[in-house]
Design a protein around this motif. Structure first.
Motif, PDB file in Angstrom:
ATOM      1  N   HIS A   1      -6.080  -0.031   6.415  1.00 28.77           N
ATOM      2  CA  HIS A   1      -6.186   0.901   7.555  1.00 28.77           C
ATOM      3  C   HIS A   1      -6.770   0.180   8.766  1.00 28.77           C
ATOM      4  O   HIS A   1      -6.032  -0.135   9.690  1.00 28.77           O
TER       5      HIS A   1
ATOM      6  N   HIS B   1      -9.790   1.431   1.139  1.00 33.74           N
ATOM      7  CA  HIS B   1      -9.343   2.187   2.317  1.00 33.74           C
ATOM      8  C   HIS B   1     -10.553   2.291   3.248  1.00 33.74           C
ATOM      9  O   HIS B   1     -11.579   2.857   2.841  1.00 33.74           O
TER      10      HIS B   1
ATOM     11  N   HIS C   1       0.847  -1.209   0.000  1.00 37.97           N
ATOM     12  CA  HIS C   1       0.000   0.000   0.000  1.00 37.97           C
ATOM     13  C   HIS C   1       0.877   1.251   0.000  1.00 37.97           C
ATOM     14  O   HIS C   1       1.524   1.568   0.999  1.00 37.97           O
TER      15      HIS C   1
ATOM     16  N   HIS D   1       1.256   5.424  -2.032  1.00 37.95           N
ATOM     17  CA  HIS D   1       0.737   6.450  -2.965  1.00 37.95           C
ATOM     18  C   HIS D   1       1.938   7.278  -3.434  1.00 37.95           C
ATOM     19  O   HIS D   1       2.143   8.398  -2.975  1.00 37.95           O
TER      20      HIS D   1
ATOM     21  N   LYS E   1      -0.450   3.426  -5.935  1.00 38.24           N
ATOM     22  CA  LYS E   1      -1.788   3.896  -6.335  1.00 38.24           C
ATOM     23  C   LYS E   1      -1.714   5.216  -7.088  1.00 38.24           C
ATOM     24  O   LYS E   1      -0.820   6.027  -6.844  1.00 38.24           O
TER      25      LYS E   1
ATOM     26  N   ASP F   1       1.957   2.785   3.436  1.00 37.46           N
ATOM     27  CA  ASP F   1       1.034   3.868   3.034  1.00 37.46           C
ATOM     28  C   ASP F   1       1.809   5.128   2.647  1.00 37.46           C
ATOM     29  O   ASP F   1       1.292   6.242   2.788  1.00 37.46           O
TER      30      ASP F   1
HETATM   31 FE    FE Z   1      -3.577   4.972   1.530  1.00 30.66          FE
END
Ligand code: FE
Ligand code: NIG
Length: 383
Positions: free
Chosen positions: A245, A222, A68, A70, A132, A296
Motif C-alpha cells: 500500500h 499491509h 498481492h 485477496h 491471501k 490487490d
Molecule cells: Fe490487500
C-alpha cells in the motif's frame, strides 16, 4: 520439445545485466525448452527448434507477477462501491460483510470463484499470483481459505489479522497467533497483518508477524493505506522484503524504506476504487526505493484483476514512466515475492510470458482499457 517464438518486434527481457532497465531486444526471438527459457537474442541469430511460433512483429514481455490479491471470498460489495462513489468514505469495517458471505460459502463455491478470477487474471497477462486468506477469521475458515488458494498458487498468505471479527482485539490476536496459525501454516508461505486504524496497531502486527515467522512463514504487511501510521516503519525495522500500500508516507517513512531496502508494493487500483490520493511513486523511486505494482484484487477496496490497468494508472497518476511501471509489474512483483525464477525472460527462468497485440510495452499505458494481451504463456505453454 523446444519452441522458438520469433519475429518479436520488441522483447522485454528485464535482463539484470542489460544496459537499459527493461533489457529490450528488438527484432528478437526466444527459445523455450520445456518449461524454461533456453535462449534469447536477435531473431536472425536464433538456434533451430522443434517448432516455431511467429509473433508477427508484436511485443513480448515477462508475464505479470501480481504479488498481492485477496481472491478467496464470496459475496458482492457493489452497493458499498456505489455508496462510496456517492460520497461515503472507505473504511476497514466493510471487510466484515465479506467475512459473513465467505463463511456461508462451501469449499466448492470458493474454489470455483477463485478459479474464475485466476482465469480472468491469465487473460490479462498475469502468470504468477499471490493469494491471501483474511475473509474467514475463524480457525476453520482461514485454514480452508488457504487450502483453496493453494490449489492455484504456491504464493499463499495467512491474513487472519485482517480485522477483528468481533469481541476483544487482544483475545483475537491470541487466537490468530495460536490455533489459527497452527491450522493455517501448512497451507501458507507468508504471514501478513493489516496495520491500520480500525484493524491492528503496530504492537499487534509485530506479535502476529513474529508468531508467523516462528511457525516458518515469511512476513509481509499491509501498511499506511488509509492514513499515516507506524506500519511502514515497522516493516523497515523488521527488514521485510516488501510492504504493501504505502499510500500515506512521511519523509521519514521513505528514508526508512530506502535504508532497509524494503520494496514498496503500490496498489493503484485501490486509490482508483476508493477515490483516495495515489501514492507518490516518483518520490519513492527518486529516493532509491524499489517499487512493485500489484492489483490487490478484493471485493471491497479494489475489485480489478487487471495488471494492465494498474500499469496505466501508475503511469498516468503516480508519475512513473511506462518502462518503470512495466518493470514494477514484472521484475518488481517477483522481487516482492522473493522469487528469482520469474519476472524476467532470460535463460534458466520460467517461460512465463505475454504476447501483446501491440508493437511496444508503452502501449499498455498509451492504450488504457484496451484488451492488448493476445496470449499468456505459463511454463512454456499457451495458458
Ligand atoms: Fe490487500
Ligand atoms: O488490501 N487493506 C485491507 N484489505 C483489503 C481490503 C479488504 C476489503 O475491503 O474487503 C485491501 O485493501
Amino acid at each position: 520439445m523446444t519452441t522458438l517464438i520469433t519475429n518479436i518486434g520488441e522483447l522485454v527481457t528485464n535482463d539484470p545485466e542489460a544496459d537499459d532497465p527493461l533489457g529490450i531486444v528488438e527484432q528478437a526471438a526466444l527459445l523455450i525448452d520445456g518449461r524454461t527459457i533456453a535462449w534469447v537474442g536477435r531473431a536472425d541469430e536464433a538456434p533451430a527448434a522443434d517448432q516455431q511460433v511467429d509473433a508477427g512483429g508484436r511485443a513480448v514481455l515477462p508475464g505479470f507477477v501480481d504479488s498481492h490479491s485477496h481472491l478467496v471470498f464470496a459475496g458482492d460489495r457493489a452497493p458499498e462501491f456505489a455508496a462510496r462513489m456517492a460520497g461515503e468514505p472507505y473504511a476497514a469495517g466493510g471487510i466484515r460483510t465479506t467475512v459473513a458471505a465467505t463463511r456461508a460459502a462451501t469449499d466448492e463455491q470458493l474454489t470455483a470463484h477463485v478459479a474464475r478470477l485466476v482465469q480472468e487474471m491469465r487473460r490479462q497477462g498475469t502468470t504468477t499470483v499471490e493469494i491471501k486468506s483474511g475473509y474467514g477469521l475463524t480457525v476453520h475458515d482461514e485454514a480452508r481459505s488457504l487450502a483453496v488458494a493453494r490449489q492455484f498458487t504456491e504464493e499463499t498468505t495467512f491474513l487472519g489479522a485482517h480485522v477483528v471479527p468481533d469481541g476483544d482485539a487482544d483475545e483475537y490476536v491470541a487466537l490468530v497467533t495460536g490455533p489459527m496459525l497452527e491450522a493455517a501454516a501448512p497451507h501458507a508461505r507468508w504471514v501478513d497483518a493489516f496495520c491500520e486504524t480500525g484493524a491492528f496497531d503496530a504492537d499487534q502486527a509485530r506479535t502476529v508477524l513474529g508468531a508467523g515467522v516462528a511457525a516458518g512463514l515469511r512476513p509481509r504487511l499491509h501498511a499506511n493505506q488509509l492514513g499515516h501510521g507506524p506500519g511502514v516503519r515497522l516493516a523497515a525495522e523488521l527488514g521485510l522484503t516488501a510492504v504493501d500500500h504505502c499510500t500515506y508516507l512521511t519523509d521519514d517513512d521513505v528514508a526508512a524504506l530506502r535504508d532497509s531496502g524494503t520494496i514498496a508494493t503500490l496498489l493503484p487500483g485501490v486509490e482508483f476504487s476508493t477515490r483516495q490520493p495515489y501514492p507518490d511513486a516518483r518520490s519513492l523511486l527518486d529516493a532509491g526505493v524499489a517499487i512493485a505494482l500489484a492489483s490487490d484484487c478484493n471485493p471491497g477496496s479494489c475489485f480489478t484483476s487487471s495488471m494492465p490497468l494498474c500499469i496505466a494508472l501508475a503511469v498516468r497518476e503516480m508519475g512513473m514512466t511506462p518502462a518503470e511501471a512495466v518493470a514494477a509489474a514484472t521484475a518488481g512483483g517477483a522481487a516482492a515475492l522473493g522469487r528469482d525464477d520469474v519476472g524476467a525472460l532470460v535463460p534458466g527462468r520460467r517461460a512465463d510470458l505475454v504476447v501483446l497485440d501491440a508493437p511496444t510495452h508503452v502501449h499498455l499505458a498509451y492504450r488504457p482499457g484496451v484488451p492488448l494481451v493476445a496470449q499468456t504463456w505459463v511454463e512454456g505453454r499457451p495458458a
